[in-house]
Design a protein around this motif. Structure first.
Motif, PDB file in Angstrom:
ATOM      1  N   LYS A 205      33.855  36.157  28.584  1.00 51.24           N
ATOM      2  CA  LYS A 205      35.264  36.047  28.223  1.00 51.24           C
ATOM      3  C   LYS A 205      35.416  35.541  26.797  1.00 51.24           C
ATOM      4  O   LYS A 205      34.668  34.666  26.346  1.00 51.24           O
ATOM      5  N   ASN A 206      36.402  36.097  26.100  1.00 50.78           N
ATOM      6  CA  ASN A 206      36.724  35.601  24.758  1.00 50.78           C
ATOM      7  C   ASN A 206      37.338  34.213  24.856  1.00 50.78           C
ATOM      8  O   ASN A 206      38.127  33.924  25.763  1.00 50.78           O
ATOM      9  N   ARG A 207      36.979  33.359  23.915  1.00 48.45           N
ATOM     10  CA  ARG A 207      37.513  32.003  23.853  1.00 48.45           C
ATOM     11  C   ARG A 207      38.128  31.765  22.483  1.00 48.45           C
ATOM     12  O   ARG A 207      37.425  31.750  21.475  1.00 48.45           O
ATOM     13  N   GLY A 208      39.455  31.599  22.444  1.00 44.98           N
ATOM     14  CA  GLY A 208      40.128  31.346  21.178  1.00 44.98           C
ATOM     15  C   GLY A 208      39.942  32.458  20.169  1.00 44.98           C
ATOM     16  O   GLY A 208      39.804  32.201  18.974  1.00 44.98           O
ATOM     17  N   GLY A 209      39.915  33.691  20.648  1.00 47.16           N
ATOM     18  CA  GLY A 209      39.742  34.831  19.759  1.00 47.16           C
ATOM     19  C   GLY A 209      38.306  35.119  19.394  1.00 47.16           C
ATOM     20  O   GLY A 209      38.030  36.089  18.682  1.00 47.16           O
ATOM     21  N   LYS A 210      37.383  34.289  19.853  1.00 45.24           N
ATOM     22  CA  LYS A 210      35.962  34.486  19.566  1.00 45.24           C
ATOM     23  C   LYS A 210      35.250  34.979  20.824  1.00 45.24           C
ATOM     24  O   LYS A 210      35.609  34.589  21.939  1.00 45.24           O
ATOM     25  N   PRO A 211      34.260  35.834  20.669  1.00 47.23           N
ATOM     26  CA  PRO A 211      33.536  36.336  21.845  1.00 47.23           C
ATOM     27  C   PRO A 211      32.797  35.213  22.563  1.00 47.23           C
ATOM     28  O   PRO A 211      32.243  34.311  21.936  1.00 47.23           O
ATOM     29  N   GLY A 212      32.797  35.278  23.886  1.00 44.68           N
ATOM     30  CA  GLY A 212      32.106  34.270  24.678  1.00 44.68           C
ATOM     31  C   GLY A 212      30.600  34.374  24.510  1.00 44.68           C
ATOM     32  O   GLY A 212      30.060  35.441  24.192  1.00 44.68           O
ATOM     33  N   ILE A 213      29.907  33.263  24.737  1.00 43.33           N
ATOM     34  CA  ILE A 213      28.450  33.260  24.573  1.00 43.33           C
ATOM     35  C   ILE A 213      27.736  33.258  25.922  1.00 43.33           C
ATOM     36  O   ILE A 213      26.530  33.487  25.985  1.00 43.33           O
ATOM     37  N   SER A 214      28.475  32.988  27.004  1.00 46.37           N
ATOM     38  CA  SER A 214      27.850  32.877  28.326  1.00 46.37           C
ATOM     39  C   SER A 214      28.518  33.826  29.317  1.00 46.37           C
ATOM     40  O   SER A 214      29.732  34.043  29.259  1.00 46.37           O
ATOM     41  N   PHE A 215      27.721  34.343  30.232  1.00 47.97           N
ATOM     42  CA  PHE A 215      28.256  35.203  31.273  1.00 47.97           C
ATOM     43  C   PHE A 215      28.911  34.375  32.376  1.00 47.97           C
ATOM     44  O   PHE A 215      28.423  33.304  32.752  1.00 47.97           O
ATOM     45  N   GLY A 216      30.022  34.909  32.895  1.00 48.56           N
ATOM     46  CA  GLY A 216      30.704  34.287  34.017  1.00 48.56           C
ATOM     47  C   GLY A 216      31.085  35.332  35.041  1.00 48.56           C
ATOM     48  O   GLY A 216      31.055  36.543  34.757  1.00 48.56           O
ATOM     49  N   SER A 217      31.467  34.877  36.226  1.00 45.30           N
ATOM     50  CA  SER A 217      31.823  35.807  37.280  1.00 45.30           C
ATOM     51  C   SER A 217      32.741  35.145  38.291  1.00 45.30           C
ATOM     52  O   SER A 217      32.583  33.961  38.610  1.00 45.30           O
ATOM     53  N   ASP A 218      33.718  35.903  38.788  1.00 50.24           N
ATOM     54  CA  ASP A 218      34.549  35.479  39.909  1.00 50.24           C
ATOM     55  C   ASP A 218      33.955  36.070  41.186  1.00 50.24           C
ATOM     56  O   ASP A 218      33.742  37.284  41.271  1.00 50.24           O
ATOM     57  N   PHE A 219      33.701  35.204  42.173  1.00 53.17           N
ATOM     58  CA  PHE A 219      33.099  35.662  43.422  1.00 53.17           C
ATOM     59  C   PHE A 219      34.158  35.732  44.517  1.00 53.17           C
ATOM     60  O   PHE A 219      34.867  34.752  44.765  1.00 53.17           O
ATOM     61  N   PRO A 220      34.276  36.868  45.201  1.00 53.98           N
ATOM     62  CA  PRO A 220      35.223  36.977  46.312  1.00 53.98           C
ATOM     63  C   PRO A 220      34.670  36.312  47.558  1.00 53.98           C
ATOM     64  O   PRO A 220      33.457  36.248  47.768  1.00 53.98           O
ATOM     65  N   HIS A 221      35.566  35.817  48.397  1.00 55.72           N
ATOM     66  CA  HIS A 221      35.152  35.225  49.664  1.00 55.72           C
ATOM     67  C   HIS A 221      34.507  36.301  50.536  1.00 55.72           C
ATOM     68  O   HIS A 221      34.998  37.434  50.595  1.00 55.72           O
ATOM     69  N   PRO A 222      33.399  35.986  51.215  1.00 56.02           N
ATOM     70  CA  PRO A 222      32.677  37.002  51.984  1.00 56.02           C
ATOM     71  C   PRO A 222      33.509  37.705  53.047  1.00 56.02           C
ATOM     72  O   PRO A 222      33.248  38.864  53.373  1.00 56.02           O
ATOM     73  N   THR A 223      34.531  37.029  53.584  1.00 52.83           N
ATOM     74  CA  THR A 223      35.340  37.659  54.635  1.00 52.83           C
ATOM     75  C   THR A 223      36.791  37.858  54.221  1.00 52.83           C
ATOM     76  O   THR A 223      37.389  38.870  54.573  1.00 52.83           O
ATOM     77  N   ASN A 224      37.353  36.912  53.469  1.00 54.60           N
ATOM     78  CA  ASN A 224      38.777  37.018  53.119  1.00 54.60           C
ATOM     79  C   ASN A 224      39.037  37.892  51.904  1.00 54.60           C
ATOM     80  O   ASN A 224      40.126  38.427  51.744  1.00 54.60           O
ATOM     81  N   GLY A 225      38.064  37.978  51.014  1.00 49.51           N
ATOM     82  CA  GLY A 225      38.201  38.871  49.870  1.00 49.51           C
ATOM     83  C   GLY A 225      38.822  38.273  48.635  1.00 49.51           C
ATOM     84  O   GLY A 225      38.643  38.804  47.537  1.00 49.51           O
ATOM     85  N   ASP A 226      39.586  37.166  48.742  1.00 48.37           N
ATOM     86  CA  ASP A 226      40.149  36.558  47.536  1.00 48.37           C
ATOM     87  C   ASP A 226      39.102  35.670  46.879  1.00 48.37           C
ATOM     88  O   ASP A 226      38.038  35.404  47.432  1.00 48.37           O
TER      89      ASP A 226
END
Length: 267
Positions: A205-226
């Motif tokens: 993700k970009n931070r303050g207009g600058k490219p991010g240096i680390s990878f991130g991820s949103d994980f969905p709940h295994p059953t609920n999906g959110d």
């Protein structure tokens, strides 16, 4: 019971005779703090915190704040957890004698506990911040989304083999009190998420207009999906960080500790 009380009282009072004035002031601060009731609010689950655990934690928090203006942090929490388990009758409870060899912090009641803390003046009501879920020197070499997913699927379940349950003691500092809440992050949910990691989930993700240096991820709940948590593979400090949704935690109760007057704290 009366004879035990008399014996302990006599032991305390006789020991006071040999203390310096400074030591007596410290003891007085501890006694005053112990006389201020700590409110315990039961959580949604009672399989960890029974009456004995709740009382012992109340006493230890009172003692901590008789001499400290900052919340209990991780190392004292480990000791407090051990004491609470012993109070419950688990006399084998102990700290991990070789923490570098295994990921758990405390053993007791036949289980290995991984302990975390979070403290702030305004804790989020919706998510728990785990600053160091695990050390991760490997994140510097995980330079693509494919590598990130592969490493998460392999390394994090292996890391979690070192403990059975994960507890977070959250400490919120308010003007006149500290509110401690004991939350559990279900291990199975994390394992299901980690083992299902795919490259498409990882971005920078970009931070303050600058490219991010680390990878991130949103994980969905295994059953609920959110979304159940967000992960950051923080390459700047080589660790895995998590922001876990509180609604998917197991709440084991809260302790409300009133602040002592600053004049009462030893200097």
């Amino acid at each position: 019971m009366n004879s035990d009380r008399e014996r302990v009282t006599k032991e305390i009072t006789s020991g006071l005779n040999h203390l310096s004035m400074r030591q007596l002031e410290t003891v007085a601060s501890m006694v005053k703090s112990l006389n201020i009731p700590v409110q315990f609010i039961p959580g949604s689950s009672a399989d960890i915190v029974d009456e004995a655990f709740a009382e012992e934690m109340s006493n230890l928090l009172s003692l901590h704040h008789s001499n400290h203006e900052a919340p209990l942090n991780k190392k004292p929490f480990e000791y407090a957890m051990k004491r609470c388990l012993i109070t419950q009758g688990h006399n084998e409870a102990d700290l991990n004698p070789a923490p570098g060899e295994s990921a758990y912090d405390v053993f007791g009641n036949g289980e290995r506990w991984s302990l975390k803390t979070e403290a702030a003046k305004g804790l989020s009501a919706t998510q728990i911040k785990i600053e160091k879920f695990s050390e991760a020197r490997w994140v510097r070499e995980a330079t693509t989304a494919d590598l990130c997913a592969a490493e998460v699927r392999q390394r994090l379940p292996r890391h979690m083999d070192g403990y059975d349950r994960i507890l977070i003691l959250r400490a919120e500092t308010r003007p006149d009190r500290f509110v401690y809440t004991l939350e559990e992050v279900p291990k199975k949910v994390l394992l299901d998420c980690f083992t299902s990691a795919t490259p498409e989930m990882f971005t920078k993700k970009n931070r303050g207009g600058k490219p991010g240096i680390s990878f991130g991820s949103d994980f969905p709940h295994p059953t609920n999906g959110d979304k159940v948590f967000r992960m950051l593979l923080d390459s700047s400090v080589e660790k895995v960080r998590l922001w876990y949704q509180t609604k998917y935690c197991i709440n084991h109760g809260s302790w409300v500790v009133l602040k002592p007057d600053s004049d009462d704290l030893p200097r």
